[in-house]
Design a protein around this motif. Structure first.
Motif, PDB file in Angstrom:
ATOM      1  N   THR A 125     -12.435 -21.439  79.784  1.00 23.94           N
ATOM      2  CA  THR A 125     -11.874 -20.456  80.702  1.00 23.94           C
ATOM      3  C   THR A 125     -12.998 -19.721  81.424  1.00 23.94           C
ATOM      4  OG1 THR A 125     -11.871 -18.593  79.153  1.00 23.94           O
ATOM      5  CG2 THR A 125      -9.946 -20.068  79.101  1.00 23.94           C
ATOM      6  N   ALA A 126     -12.651 -19.066  82.523  1.00 18.45           N
ATOM      7  CA  ALA A 126     -13.635 -18.279  83.269  1.00 18.45           C
ATOM      8  C   ALA A 126     -14.231 -17.181  82.401  1.00 18.45           C
ATOM      9  CB  ALA A 126     -12.998 -17.696  84.529  1.00 18.45           C
ATOM     10  N   ASP A 127     -13.466 -16.670  81.457  1.00 17.67           N
ATOM     11  CA  ASP A 127     -13.977 -15.636  80.557  1.00 17.67           C
ATOM     12  C   ASP A 127     -15.070 -16.155  79.632  1.00 17.67           C
ATOM     13  OD1 ASP A 127     -12.243 -13.762  81.637  1.00 17.67           O
ATOM     14  OD2 ASP A 127     -10.739 -14.003  80.057  1.00 17.67           O
ATOM     15  N   ASP A 128     -15.075 -17.466  79.350  1.00 15.47           N
ATOM     16  CA  ASP A 128     -16.091 -18.069  78.490  1.00 15.47           C
ATOM     17  C   ASP A 128     -17.434 -18.240  79.203  1.00 15.47           C
ATOM     18  OD1 ASP A 128     -14.139 -18.512  76.464  1.00 15.47           O
ATOM     19  OD2 ASP A 128     -13.603 -20.448  77.360  1.00 15.47           O
ATOM     20  N   CYS A 129     -17.396 -18.360  80.510  1.00 19.53           N
ATOM     21  CA  CYS A 129     -18.567 -18.786  81.276  1.00 19.53           C
ATOM     22  C   CYS A 129     -19.755 -17.820  81.254  1.00 19.53           C
ATOM     23  CB  CYS A 129     -18.163 -19.133  82.704  1.00 19.53           C
ATOM     24  SG  CYS A 129     -17.037 -20.558  82.759  1.00 19.53           S
ATOM     25  N   PRO A 130     -19.578 -16.509  81.337  1.00 24.75           N
ATOM     26  CA  PRO A 130     -20.760 -15.635  81.316  1.00 24.75           C
ATOM     27  C   PRO A 130     -21.617 -15.792  80.055  1.00 24.75           C
ATOM     28  CG  PRO A 130     -18.893 -14.439  82.189  1.00 24.75           C
ATOM     29  CD  PRO A 130     -18.355 -15.749  81.652  1.00 24.75           C
ATOM     30  N   ALA A 131     -20.994 -15.816  78.886  1.00 25.62           N
ATOM     31  CA  ALA A 131     -21.768 -15.975  77.651  1.00 25.62           C
ATOM     32  C   ALA A 131     -22.410 -17.360  77.573  1.00 25.62           C
ATOM     33  CB  ALA A 131     -20.878 -15.732  76.433  1.00 25.62           C
ATOM     34  N   LEU A 132     -21.695 -18.374  78.039  1.00 21.42           N
ATOM     35  CA  LEU A 132     -22.260 -19.726  78.043  1.00 21.42           C
ATOM     36  C   LEU A 132     -23.413 -19.836  79.031  1.00 21.42           C
ATOM     37  CD1 LEU A 132     -18.940 -21.722  77.690  1.00 21.42           C
ATOM     38  CD2 LEU A 132     -20.811 -21.620  76.014  1.00 21.42           C
ATOM     39  N   ALA A 133     -23.341 -19.103  80.146  1.00 17.52           N
ATOM     40  CA  ALA A 133     -24.450 -19.090  81.113  1.00 17.52           C
ATOM     41  C   ALA A 133     -25.703 -18.484  80.487  1.00 17.52           C
ATOM     42  CB  ALA A 133     -24.048 -18.332  82.375  1.00 17.52           C
ATOM     43  N   VAL A 134     -25.530 -17.444  79.687  1.00 21.23           N
ATOM     44  CA  VAL A 134     -26.672 -16.857  78.973  1.00 21.23           C
ATOM     45  C   VAL A 134     -27.261 -17.885  78.013  1.00 21.23           C
ATOM     46  CG1 VAL A 134     -27.367 -15.103  77.288  1.00 21.23           C
ATOM     47  CG2 VAL A 134     -25.888 -14.467  79.207  1.00 21.23           C
ATOM     48  N   PHE A 135     -26.401 -18.542  77.227  1.00 26.25           N
ATOM     49  CA  PHE A 135     -26.871 -19.562  76.296  1.00 26.25           C
ATOM     50  C   PHE A 135     -27.656 -20.652  77.023  1.00 26.25           C
ATOM     51  CE2 PHE A 135     -26.111 -23.899  74.881  1.00 26.25           C
ATOM     52  CZ  PHE A 135     -26.804 -23.887  73.680  1.00 26.25           C
ATOM     53  N   ILE A 136     -27.099 -21.159  78.113  1.00 28.82           N
ATOM     54  CA  ILE A 136     -27.742 -22.247  78.855  1.00 28.82           C
ATOM     55  C   ILE A 136     -29.065 -21.783  79.458  1.00 28.82           C
ATOM     56  CG2 ILE A 136     -27.536 -23.729  80.899  1.00 28.82           C
ATOM     57  CD1 ILE A 136     -24.470 -23.874  80.177  1.00 28.82           C
ATOM     58  N   GLY A 137     -29.080 -20.600  80.061  1.00 27.21           N
ATOM     59  CA  GLY A 137     -30.318 -20.075  80.640  1.00 27.21           C
ATOM     60  C   GLY A 137     -31.410 -19.940  79.599  1.00 27.21           C
ATOM     61  N   GLU A 138     -31.063 -19.439  78.432  1.00 27.44           N
ATOM     62  CA  GLU A 138     -32.049 -19.292  77.353  1.00 27.44           C
ATOM     63  C   GLU A 138     -32.517 -20.653  76.850  1.00 27.44           C
ATOM     64  OE1 GLU A 138     -30.062 -16.701  74.581  1.00 27.44           O
ATOM     65  OE2 GLU A 138     -30.560 -14.909  75.769  1.00 27.44           O
ATOM     66  N   PHE A 139     -31.617 -21.624  76.766  1.00 28.62           N
ATOM     67  CA  PHE A 139     -31.991 -22.971  76.339  1.00 28.62           C
ATOM     68  C   PHE A 139     -32.962 -23.594  77.343  1.00 28.62           C
ATOM     69  CE2 PHE A 139     -31.669 -27.521  75.824  1.00 28.62           C
ATOM     70  CZ  PHE A 139     -31.610 -27.686  74.453  1.00 28.62           C
ATOM     71  N   LEU A 140     -32.665 -23.467  78.636  1.00 22.35           N
ATOM     72  CA  LEU A 140     -33.552 -24.019  79.667  1.00 22.35           C
ATOM     73  C   LEU A 140     -34.947 -23.420  79.571  1.00 22.35           C
ATOM     74  CD1 LEU A 140     -31.199 -24.046  82.799  1.00 22.35           C
ATOM     75  CD2 LEU A 140     -31.866 -26.003  81.387  1.00 22.35           C
ATOM     76  N   GLU A 141     -35.004 -22.101  79.410  1.00 19.10           N
ATOM     77  CA  GLU A 141     -36.308 -21.430  79.327  1.00 19.10           C
ATOM     78  C   GLU A 141     -37.073 -21.841  78.077  1.00 19.10           C
ATOM     79  OE1 GLU A 141     -35.324 -17.352  81.819  1.00 19.10           O
ATOM     80  OE2 GLU A 141     -35.065 -17.308  79.641  1.00 19.10           O
ATOM     81  N   ARG A 142     -36.398 -21.794  76.931  1.00 18.83           N
ATOM     82  CA  ARG A 142     -37.049 -22.043  75.644  1.00 18.83           C
ATOM     83  C   ARG A 142     -37.450 -23.516  75.468  1.00 18.83           C
ATOM     84  NH1 ARG A 142     -33.023 -20.493  72.857  1.00 18.83           N
ATOM     85  NH2 ARG A 142     -32.164 -22.541  72.418  1.00 18.83           N
ATOM     86  N   GLU A 143     -36.554 -24.421  75.819  1.00 16.88           N
ATOM     87  CA  GLU A 143     -36.777 -25.834  75.491  1.00 16.88           C
ATOM     88  C   GLU A 143     -37.405 -26.652  76.609  1.00 16.88           C
ATOM     89  OE1 GLU A 143     -36.473 -26.763  72.448  1.00 16.88           O
ATOM     90  OE2 GLU A 143     -35.368 -25.012  71.719  1.00 16.88           O
ATOM     91  N   LEU A 144     -37.206 -26.250  77.866  1.00 19.13           N
ATOM     92  CA  LEU A 144     -37.712 -27.039  78.998  1.00 19.13           C
ATOM     93  C   LEU A 144     -38.725 -26.291  79.860  1.00 19.13           C
ATOM     94  CD1 LEU A 144     -34.370 -28.723  80.100  1.00 19.13           C
ATOM     95  CD2 LEU A 144     -36.370 -29.875  79.125  1.00 19.13           C
ATOM     96  N   GLY A 145     -38.882 -24.982  79.618  1.00 15.45           N
ATOM     97  CA  GLY A 145     -39.781 -24.205  80.461  1.00 15.45           C
ATOM     98  C   GLY A 145     -39.235 -24.002  81.870  1.00 15.45           C
ATOM     99  N   VAL A 146     -37.929 -24.118  82.026  1.00 17.61           N
ATOM    100  CA  VAL A 146     -37.278 -23.901  83.320  1.00 17.61           C
ATOM    101  C   VAL A 146     -36.764 -22.458  83.344  1.00 17.61           C
ATOM    102  CG1 VAL A 146     -35.313 -24.528  84.778  1.00 17.61           C
ATOM    103  CG2 VAL A 146     -36.599 -26.321  83.595  1.00 17.61           C
ATOM    104  N   PRO A 147     -37.244 -21.638  84.266  1.00 19.51           N
ATOM    105  CA  PRO A 147     -36.715 -20.272  84.344  1.00 19.51           C
ATOM    106  C   PRO A 147     -35.205 -20.296  84.586  1.00 19.51           C
ATOM    107  CG  PRO A 147     -38.638 -20.530  85.769  1.00 19.51           C
ATOM    108  CD  PRO A 147     -38.253 -21.902  85.298  1.00 19.51           C
ATOM    109  N   ALA A 148     -34.499 -19.359  83.976  1.00 23.60           N
ATOM    110  CA  ALA A 148     -33.044 -19.295  84.152  1.00 23.60           C
ATOM    111  C   ALA A 148     -32.669 -19.206  85.630  1.00 23.60           C
ATOM    112  CB  ALA A 148     -32.464 -18.116  83.378  1.00 23.60           C
ATOM    113  N   SER A 149     -33.519 -18.574  86.426  1.00 17.72           N
ATOM    114  CA  SER A 149     -33.248 -18.450  87.862  1.00 17.72           C
ATOM    115  C   SER A 149     -33.358 -19.781  88.595  1.00 17.72           C
ATOM    116  CB  SER A 149     -34.214 -17.450  88.499  1.00 17.72           C
ATOM    117  OG  SER A 149     -35.554 -17.918  88.379  1.00 17.72           O
ATOM    118  N   MET A 150     -33.896 -20.800  87.924  1.00 15.52           N
ATOM    119  CA  MET A 150     -34.043 -22.130  88.527  1.00 15.52           C
ATOM    120  C   MET A 150     -33.063 -23.133  87.925  1.00 15.52           C
ATOM    121  SD  MET A 150     -36.203 -21.979  90.962  1.00 15.52           S
ATOM    122  CE  MET A 150     -36.805 -23.647  91.256  1.00 15.52           C
TER     123      MET A 150
END
Length: 119
Positions: free
Chosen positions: A69-94
């Motif tokens: 649901t749309a309500d799930d997406c903000p928290a999942l976006a945080v999770f994904i952004g943190e995963f990108l930064e931590r595991e791939l070195g991709v800034p969340a803004s990218m």
């Protein structure tokens, strides 16, 4: 039946990409509320990808799931952004994320759909 796919211009050797896909599935289980044995995780490294007018490290992420649901997406976006930064070195803004809810009648597995399993 969540499916998460990360396409990135970050290069990874095949063994690292395989290990990272497994880690992604394991890490996603809690925030999406589904068991890891239902999650499909795909990492596609070394893609020809440009975002925000540069070829700096970036990623396109697709997350699809039954019951999303749309309500799930903000928290999942945080999770994904943190995963990108931590595991791939991709800034969340990218990282650009596309969320899609899946219809069980249009989601197939094991010779049937989730709405109507095969006998």
């Amino acid at each position: 039946m969540p499916c998460i796919k990360i396409e990135t211009n970050v290069s990874l050797d095949p063994a690292k990409a395989k290990a990272l896909a497994l880690k992604l599935a394991q890490d996603l289980a809690a925030p999406i509320g589904k068991p890891v044995d239902r999650i499909l995780a795909v990492i596609e490294p070394g893609m020809a990808l440009s975002y925000r007018g540069t070829s700096d490290p970036a990623a396109f992420v697709e997350l699809k799931s039954i019951g999303l649901t749309a309500d799930d997406c903000p928290a999942l976006a945080v999770f994904i952004g943190e995963f990108l930064e931590r595991e791939l070195g991709v800034p969340a803004s990218m990282g650009l994320i596309e969320f899609k809810p899946l219809d069980p009648g249009f989601t197939g597995v094991n010779k049937g759909t989730v709405a109507k399993p095969a006998n």
